[in-house]
Design an enzyme around this catalytic site. Structure first.
Site, PDB file in Angstrom:
ATOM      1  N   ARG A   1       0.822  -1.204   0.000  1.00  0.00           N
ATOM      2  CA  ARG A   1       0.000   0.000   0.000  1.00  0.00           C
ATOM      3  C   ARG A   1       0.864   1.266   0.000  1.00  0.00           C
ATOM      4  O   ARG A   1       1.905   1.341   0.656  1.00  0.00           O
ATOM      5  CB  ARG A   1      -0.917   0.026   1.224  1.00  0.00           C
ATOM      6  CG  ARG A   1      -2.015  -1.007   1.204  1.00  0.00           C
ATOM      7  CD  ARG A   1      -2.975  -0.801   2.359  1.00  0.00           C
ATOM      8  NE  ARG A   1      -3.696   0.467   2.236  1.00  0.00           N
ATOM      9  CZ  ARG A   1      -4.471   0.979   3.194  1.00  0.00           C
ATOM     10  NH1 ARG A   1      -4.596   0.344   4.350  1.00  0.00           N
ATOM     11  NH2 ARG A   1      -5.098   2.124   3.005  1.00  0.00           N
TER      12      ARG A   1
ATOM     13  N   TYR B   1       0.216   5.719  -0.013  1.00  0.00           N
ATOM     14  CA  TYR B   1      -0.694   6.845  -0.034  1.00  0.00           C
ATOM     15  C   TYR B   1      -0.741   7.404  -1.447  1.00  0.00           C
ATOM     16  O   TYR B   1       0.232   7.275  -2.213  1.00  0.00           O
ATOM     17  CB  TYR B   1      -0.233   7.938   0.929  1.00  0.00           C
ATOM     18  CG  TYR B   1      -0.369   7.584   2.392  1.00  0.00           C
ATOM     19  CD1 TYR B   1      -1.612   7.241   2.927  1.00  0.00           C
ATOM     20  CD2 TYR B   1       0.729   7.611   3.244  1.00  0.00           C
ATOM     21  CE1 TYR B   1      -1.743   6.930   4.271  1.00  0.00           C
ATOM     22  CE2 TYR B   1       0.601   7.303   4.584  1.00  0.00           C
ATOM     23  CZ  TYR B   1      -0.640   6.966   5.093  1.00  0.00           C
ATOM     24  OH  TYR B   1      -0.773   6.651   6.420  1.00  0.00           O
TER      25      TYR B   1
ATOM     26  N   ASP C   1      -9.533   2.107  17.318  1.00  0.00           N
ATOM     27  CA  ASP C   1      -9.191   1.407  16.064  1.00  0.00           C
ATOM     28  C   ASP C   1      -8.256   0.216  16.259  1.00  0.00           C
ATOM     29  O   ASP C   1      -7.748  -0.338  15.291  1.00  0.00           O
ATOM     30  CB  ASP C   1      -8.607   2.378  15.049  1.00  0.00           C
ATOM     31  CG  ASP C   1      -7.206   2.870  15.407  1.00  0.00           C
ATOM     32  OD1 ASP C   1      -6.739   2.609  16.545  1.00  0.00           O
ATOM     33  OD2 ASP C   1      -6.568   3.522  14.560  1.00  0.00           O
TER      34      ASP C   1
ATOM     35  N   ASP D   1      -1.450   7.377  16.965  1.00  0.00           N
ATOM     36  CA  ASP D   1      -0.642   7.969  15.906  1.00  0.00           C
ATOM     37  C   ASP D   1      -0.128   9.348  16.300  1.00  0.00           C
ATOM     38  O   ASP D   1      -0.773  10.082  17.054  1.00  0.00           O
ATOM     39  CB  ASP D   1      -1.467   8.114  14.623  1.00  0.00           C
ATOM     40  CG  ASP D   1      -1.920   6.781  14.063  1.00  0.00           C
ATOM     41  OD1 ASP D   1      -1.176   5.793  14.205  1.00  0.00           O
ATOM     42  OD2 ASP D   1      -3.014   6.724  13.472  1.00  0.00           O
TER      43      ASP D   1
ATOM     44  N   ASP E   1      -9.530   7.272  15.583  1.00  0.00           N
ATOM     45  CA  ASP E   1      -8.117   7.159  15.233  1.00  0.00           C
ATOM     46  C   ASP E   1      -7.424   8.475  15.593  1.00  0.00           C
ATOM     47  O   ASP E   1      -7.271   9.356  14.759  1.00  0.00           O
ATOM     48  CB  ASP E   1      -7.995   6.852  13.733  1.00  0.00           C
ATOM     49  CG  ASP E   1      -6.583   6.516  13.302  1.00  0.00           C
ATOM     50  OD1 ASP E   1      -5.684   6.486  14.166  1.00  0.00           O
ATOM     51  OD2 ASP E   1      -6.368   6.292  12.090  1.00  0.00           O
TER      52      ASP E   1
END
Length: 301
Positions: free
Chosen positions: A141, A143, A174, A179, A211
């Site tokens: 993956r 962005y 989550d 983060d 999140d």
């Protein structure tokens, strides 16, 4: 799996500077510190330890000696970044790196360096939780465009998926560490530890899951002394809060998904609220590793 390799780049924990000769992160131990107003749980012996020996205390903070070892080649399915203690044993960046380093600062682990797009993350379901590139349907993956800040996690935190937060539309956690969006000028490296101070937070809601995004700055940044709360960010980094919110709101749209939403009035909360989030998610993590909360597929090693 591709053969293991070790890159050599000496980096001082809590610093954004590095040399190109080794991938070795090291910092001297600091004196013990007892939080006066916040409660955090850490290893009581000021050492990196295995999960079986991990004990908990609300004192004894330090900067660990840790090095990282890459296995496989970057941008492959086999690529992993493992963390080793100074005896060469694998440790977990999520569970074994301490959260708090004293004087209101926290350890921050870079997963995605600024101005890159590979979606790197701690593998919470793998033993020793190495950093890997995320996948979807067997493909790596990325962005759709570069992220403009250093992005990663606070160790020893966890967003509990069984907890519905009444302050954020009842959204559930989550199931990941918290983060961090680090807004300093230096570009970090995958696996780098930075000493940061929180400035605020955004309550992102991603497909119904909460999140948190802690907005922070490295203490080594030249402007770190100028910013101590969310209002200072707007003054000294004008437009940054809006840019962060818009980036995380929109990054899934090119893949045909809806925009993400934000709680707390769609605005960044202040430093005190960010500290509250950190405290609560550290407490959730402590329950997780003490097995007071079901771990599911998460690795506690």
């Amino acid at each position: 799996m591709a053969a293991a390799r070790v890159m050599i780049s000496t980096v001082n924990i809590g610093s954004s500077s590095s040399s190109s000769s080794s991938l070795f992160f090291k910092a001297a131990a600091s004196s013990f510190f007892k939080p006066q107003s916040l409660s955090f749980c850490f290893n009581n012996n000021a050492k990196l330890v295995s999960a079986k020996k991990r004990a908990f205390s609300c004192s004894a903070l330090y900067r660990p000696d840790v090095q990282i070892k890459e296995e496989g080649q970057p941008e492959t399915l086999d690529y992993r970044v493992f963390f080793l203690d100074n005896s060469g044993k694998k440790v977990s960046p999520w569970h074994d790196i301490p959260l708090h380093v004293g004087d209101g600062a926290f350890n921050f682990i870079v997963e995605i360096p600024k101005e890159t797009s590979a979606k790197m993350e701690v593998a919470t379901d793998e033993v020793y939780t190495p950093i890997k590139q995320d996948t979807k349907k067997g493909k790596l993956r990325y962005y759709p465009y570069n992220i403009n800040w250093n992005y990663g996690l606070l160790p020893q935190t966890w967003e509990d998926p069984s907890f519905a937060n009444p302050e954020v539309d009842g959204a559930f956690g989550d199931n990941d560490p918290v983060d961090v969006v680090e807004i300093g000028e230096s570009r970090g490296k995958v696996g780098q530890l930075m000493k940061v101070k929180p400035l605020g937070c955004l309550a992102m809601i991603d497909e119904g899951e909460l999140d948190w995004k802690i907005i922070a700055i490295s203490l080594d940044d030249p402007r770190a002394s100028l910013v101590n709360d969310v209002d200072d960010v707007e003054k000294h980094f004008p437009g940054t809060l809006t840019a962060i919110r818009d980036w995380f709101r929109d990054y899934k749209i090119p893949d045909g998904k809806p925009a993400n939403n934000f709680g707390l009035g769609n605005k960044a909360a202040n430093k005190d609220y960010a500290l509250k989030v950190i405290t609560e998610t550290n407490e959730s993590w402590a329950k997780l590793v003490k097995r007071s909360t079901p771990a599911g597929e998460l690795s506690l090693v």
